[in-house]
Design a protein around this motif. Sequence first.
Motif, short mmCIF file in Angstrom:
data_model
loop_
_atom_site.label_atom_id
_atom_site.label_comp_id
_atom_site.label_asym_id
_atom_site.label_seq_id
_atom_site.Cartn_x
_atom_site.Cartn_y
_atom_site.Cartn_z
N ASP A 160 -74.43 31.61 43.22
CA ASP A 160 -75.38 32.17 44.21
C ASP A 160 -76.50 33.43 43.88
O ASP A 160 -77.48 33.20 44.21
CB ASP A 160 -74.46 32.67 45.26
CG ASP A 160 -73.89 31.67 45.82
OD1 ASP A 160 -73.98 30.52 45.93
OD2 ASP A 160 -73.18 31.77 46.62
N TYR A 161 -76.48 33.81 42.35
CA TYR A 161 -77.36 34.94 41.99
C TYR A 161 -78.58 34.24 41.62
O TYR A 161 -79.97 34.68 41.63
CB TYR A 161 -77.39 35.41 41.07
CG TYR A 161 -76.00 36.61 41.18
CD1 TYR A 161 -76.60 37.66 42.72
CD2 TYR A 161 -74.58 36.39 40.56
CE1 TYR A 161 -75.08 38.53 42.69
CE2 TYR A 161 -73.91 37.12 40.36
CZ TYR A 161 -74.02 38.74 42.25
OH TYR A 161 -72.98 39.13 42.53
N GLY A 162 -79.01 32.66 41.71
CA GLY A 162 -80.08 32.22 41.46
C GLY A 162 -80.77 32.03 42.63
O GLY A 162 -82.06 31.04 42.30
N GLN A 163 -80.58 32.51 44.21
CA GLN A 163 -81.36 32.42 44.72
C GLN A 163 -82.28 33.72 44.45
O GLN A 163 -83.65 32.77 45.48
CB GLN A 163 -80.73 32.72 46.18
CG GLN A 163 -79.65 31.99 46.69
CD GLN A 163 -79.05 31.98 48.17
OE1 GLN A 163 -78.71 33.25 48.41
NE2 GLN A 163 -77.94 31.29 48.51
N ILE A 164 -82.38 34.24 44.55
CA ILE A 164 -82.87 34.92 44.11
C ILE A 164 -84.78 34.92 43.07
O ILE A 164 -85.54 35.10 43.29
CB ILE A 164 -82.53 37.43 43.06
CG1 ILE A 164 -81.55 37.36 43.91
CG2 ILE A 164 -83.70 37.30 43.01
CD1 ILE A 164 -80.76 38.02 43.54
N PRO A 165 -84.29 34.31 42.77
CA PRO A 165 -85.16 34.22 41.03
C PRO A 165 -86.15 32.98 41.77
O PRO A 165 -87.28 32.53 41.86
CB PRO A 165 -85.08 33.35 39.99
CG PRO A 165 -83.37 33.76 39.79
CD PRO A 165 -82.81 34.66 41.54
N ALA A 166 -85.29 32.09 42.70
CA ALA A 166 -86.13 30.69 43.63
C ALA A 166 -86.58 31.36 44.28
O ALA A 166 -87.90 30.40 44.55
CB ALA A 166 -84.75 29.63 43.89
N SER A 167 -86.91 32.30 45.37
CA SER A 167 -86.88 32.46 46.65
C SER A 167 -88.68 33.31 45.54
O SER A 167 -89.22 33.23 46.51
CB SER A 167 -86.26 33.51 47.03
OG SER A 167 -85.66 34.77 46.75
N ILE A 172 -92.22 32.66 46.19
CA ILE A 172 -93.18 33.61 47.44
C ILE A 172 -94.46 33.63 46.37
O ILE A 172 -95.61 33.60 46.83
CB ILE A 172 -92.91 35.10 47.02
CG1 ILE A 172 -91.38 34.97 48.20
CG2 ILE A 172 -93.67 35.95 47.45
CD1 ILE A 172 -90.78 36.34 48.42
N ALA A 173 -93.95 33.48 44.25
CA ALA A 173 -95.40 33.67 43.66
C ALA A 173 -96.46 32.09 43.89
O ALA A 173 -97.24 32.00 43.90
CB ALA A 173 -94.50 33.40 42.08
N LEU A 174 -95.85 30.85 44.03
CA LEU A 174 -96.38 29.47 44.29
C LEU A 174 -96.45 29.90 45.40
O LEU A 174 -98.93 28.85 45.83
CB LEU A 174 -95.30 28.49 44.93
CG LEU A 174 -95.29 27.43 44.98
CD1 LEU A 174 -96.50 26.53 43.07
CD2 LEU A 174 -95.07 26.20 44.74
N MET A 190 -88.41 37.55 35.65
CA MET A 190 -89.81 36.71 34.93
C MET A 190 -90.22 36.26 35.90
O MET A 190 -91.29 35.90 36.89
CB MET A 190 -89.28 34.86 34.17
CG MET A 190 -89.91 33.96 34.42
SD MET A 190 -89.38 32.25 32.99
CE MET A 190 -88.35 31.82 35.01
N ALA A 191 -89.58 35.86 37.37
CA ALA A 191 -89.54 35.88 38.78
C ALA A 191 -90.81 36.32 38.96
O ALA A 191 -92.02 36.46 39.57
CB ALA A 191 -88.63 35.38 39.71
N LEU A 192 -90.39 38.00 39.32
CA LEU A 192 -91.06 39.08 39.16
C LEU A 192 -93.06 38.87 38.33
O LEU A 192 -93.51 39.00 39.54
CB LEU A 192 -90.93 40.67 39.64
CG LEU A 192 -89.49 40.74 40.35
CD1 LEU A 192 -88.56 42.22 39.74
CD2 LEU A 192 -89.98 41.14 41.37
N GLY A 193 -92.33 38.82 37.10
CA GLY A 193 -93.65 38.35 36.56
C GLY A 193 -94.78 37.15 36.98
O GLY A 193 -95.91 37.59 36.71
N SER A 194 -94.35 36.65 37.37
CA SER A 194 -94.92 35.19 37.89
C SER A 194 -95.75 35.71 39.22
O SER A 194 -96.47 35.21 39.99
CB SER A 194 -93.89 34.39 38.54
OG SER A 194 -94.23 33.50 38.80
N VAL A 195 -95.10 36.39 39.93
CA VAL A 195 -95.59 36.65 41.42
C VAL A 195 -96.70 37.98 40.96
O VAL A 195 -97.51 38.01 42.22
CB VAL A 195 -94.52 37.80 42.30
CG1 VAL A 195 -95.20 38.09 43.08
CG2 VAL A 195 -93.56 36.58 43.06
N ALA A 196 -96.39 38.53 39.92
CA ALA A 196 -97.46 39.34 39.26
C ALA A 196 -98.63 38.94 38.91
O ALA A 196 -100.07 39.24 39.17
CB ALA A 196 -97.15 40.72 38.24
#
Length: 84
Positions: free
Chosen positions: A54-61, A65-67, A13-19
């Motif tokens: 700690d895997y939550g760091q990936i979508p948060a970062s 970036i998307a923001l 979902m975060a990658l889609g948000s970056v795109a």
Amino acid sequence: MMINFGALSFSSMALGSVALSILTVVGRGNRTFALIMAAVSIFMGVYMWSNLSDYGQIPASLGMIALVIALLPSKKRPPAEEED
């Protein structure tokens, strides 16, 4: 298993948000949805990071970036001329 699934789904979902943020900066799109997606990605990543793993760091970062990308000024294009 459930934490891995959550990390993968929130990361996609975060990658889609970056795109989407890149598309709204380059094209002529409404940035509201891109900003909402980035904020949700950050929120879900921080929630997962603080409560589950700690895997939550990936979508948060990726959400951060998307923001940042969504808040960049868009390229100014001349208005399209219509032919008669």
